[in-house]
Design an enzyme around this catalytic site. Sequence first.
Site, PDB file in Angstrom:
ATOM      1  N   SER A 321      -4.185   1.503   2.162  1.00 25.56           N
ATOM      2  CA  SER A 321      -3.404   0.885   1.090  1.00 25.56           C
ATOM      3  C   SER A 321      -3.429   1.761  -0.160  1.00 25.56           C
ATOM      4  CB  SER A 321      -3.919  -0.531   0.828  1.00 25.56           C
ATOM      5  OG  SER A 321      -3.054  -1.245  -0.014  1.00 25.56           O
ATOM      6  N   ASP A 373       4.448  -4.400   8.301  1.00 19.01           N
ATOM      7  CA  ASP A 373       3.682  -4.309   7.062  1.00 19.01           C
ATOM      8  C   ASP A 373       4.614  -4.121   5.861  1.00 19.01           C
ATOM      9  OD1 ASP A 373       1.905  -3.794   5.037  1.00 19.01           O
ATOM     10  OD2 ASP A 373       0.822  -2.214   6.082  1.00 19.01           O
TER      11      ASP A 373
END
Length: 541
Positions: A321, A373
């Site tokens: 991330s 995602d």
Amino acid sequence: MRFDLQPLFLCYNSWVILLFTVLGVLFVFDPLGDPRPQPPAIEQLGVRDLQSSEGSQFLFTARSLATKVWESRLRLLCCCLPQDESHRAAFSSIAQLVSGFFSDTDLVPSDIAAGLALLHQEQDKMEQCRDPDDVVIHSPSSPIVSPDFEMELEKAAHCMQFAAAAYGWPLYIYSNLFTAPCKLSGDCCRSQTAEYDIVGGDHLGCHFSSILHSTGLQYRDFIHVSFHNQIYEIPFFVALDHKREAVLVAVRGTLSLKDVLTDLSAECENLPVEGVSGACYAHKGMSQAAGYIYKKLVNDGILNQAFSIAPEYKLVITGHSLGAGTSSLLAVLLRNSFPTLQCYSFSPPGGLMSKALADYSKDFVVSVVLGKDLVPRLSIPNMEDLKKRILKMVSNCNKPKYRILLQGCWYELFGGDPDDFPTEMDNRREEELSQPLLGEESLIIRHSSSYQSLASEDSPAHTPAHLPLFLPGRILHITEEGPSRRSCFSQARYRAEWSSEMAFRSILINPRMLTDHMPDAVLHALRSLTKCFSCIFYSAV
């Protein structure tokens, strides 16, 4: 057979999405759309009037007011953070970005919720209509599978352990609910001989103990561990990975409000790199974070210390991330000094680096994206595209809003056939789609590029207002086989393919868009791929 809890979390996640949609749209409600009567002179302002000094002054005042409102909201949300100069600058920068995004629309919260529900069903229709012949299925056990591909999967699965370990005890306990508390309880308060350099934020040692349990490394294998966390300054650790003969740098992802501010500092910042031709710019927050870690590694001699112990090892950088975006930019900065370095970036943000830097990083960066995602598809241009599509759906729908919302909630929670939910008006004229919604002209003093581009995707009026940003390196896309909704007791099977950045140029609305970003889900998918000899992957044709 492994008991898979992911489907249970999907139902829970659907409720979370609905809750955050409601809270989010309430939070972004534009106070400049106040229904109170305005002075006649302001009401008569038109496009021509904006060319005058009075019109320009009014536009500037409106934009300044919107920025101040958003800055006040950010300060309220982050009231627990110190209000120093760096935080005030970040608040101001983020407020300008967000206020500009919402300045040209007049959507109420229910419009946004209805648009997202319709868009989800529309995307599911398109996915069901996709021709299966567009892809060619290969088996990893077949002769046509490249050994290099399987090797990349094994390396990625190995590095993901370190990227997940960087989150410390919160993720370790979340991933091991029954065993982690017992393991950590005896370690957290126990004094250990400091054979490593540890900085800030882990007084009880719980973070470091969880890293030891997650990675299987010994105390002596760590060169530097930093839990120091400020805006643009994120935790990381440096360790010797003897299994892969690597000096490994793992950067933590988002785990605090300060990290969120770093994420939201999404405007572009120049990032000149020697030997790269073309425009070099990147996400400001992550570029600043990469610069901070670069100075620590190079100027403070951390890498020199590591390579003095293991001079034959190679440098590997990883993160998830926020950590993925930062590690990719850090790899770009270190590439000239360490030509053999490799970077494994898990679920990186889509709006990360310019096209020139993305192409440059393909030789040493591998980005891993799981399913649908949200974060790898998240960038300012993609958000503008999402806003345009929501406007198109809402303005082109012939169903009552309450029915859209009720059916949308049912579809999110229990599924169904999206073909049962018609969304388009057959007799709607194309030219009407370029007009603002009802009441827009009285609230917005300038025409919106979003509205101008509704009639055609290739409209000449549709010019991107923000510089395009791309995912780093080569992109390894992992998807789950079988139906989107499966039993809790069924074991997930995954396939993987090399993909291109163009496959992530639009945001997909799906309950999995949040769960697929979780680091434990990415690690589980990678481990399943490496262990399952019968797994399959797609190869684009």
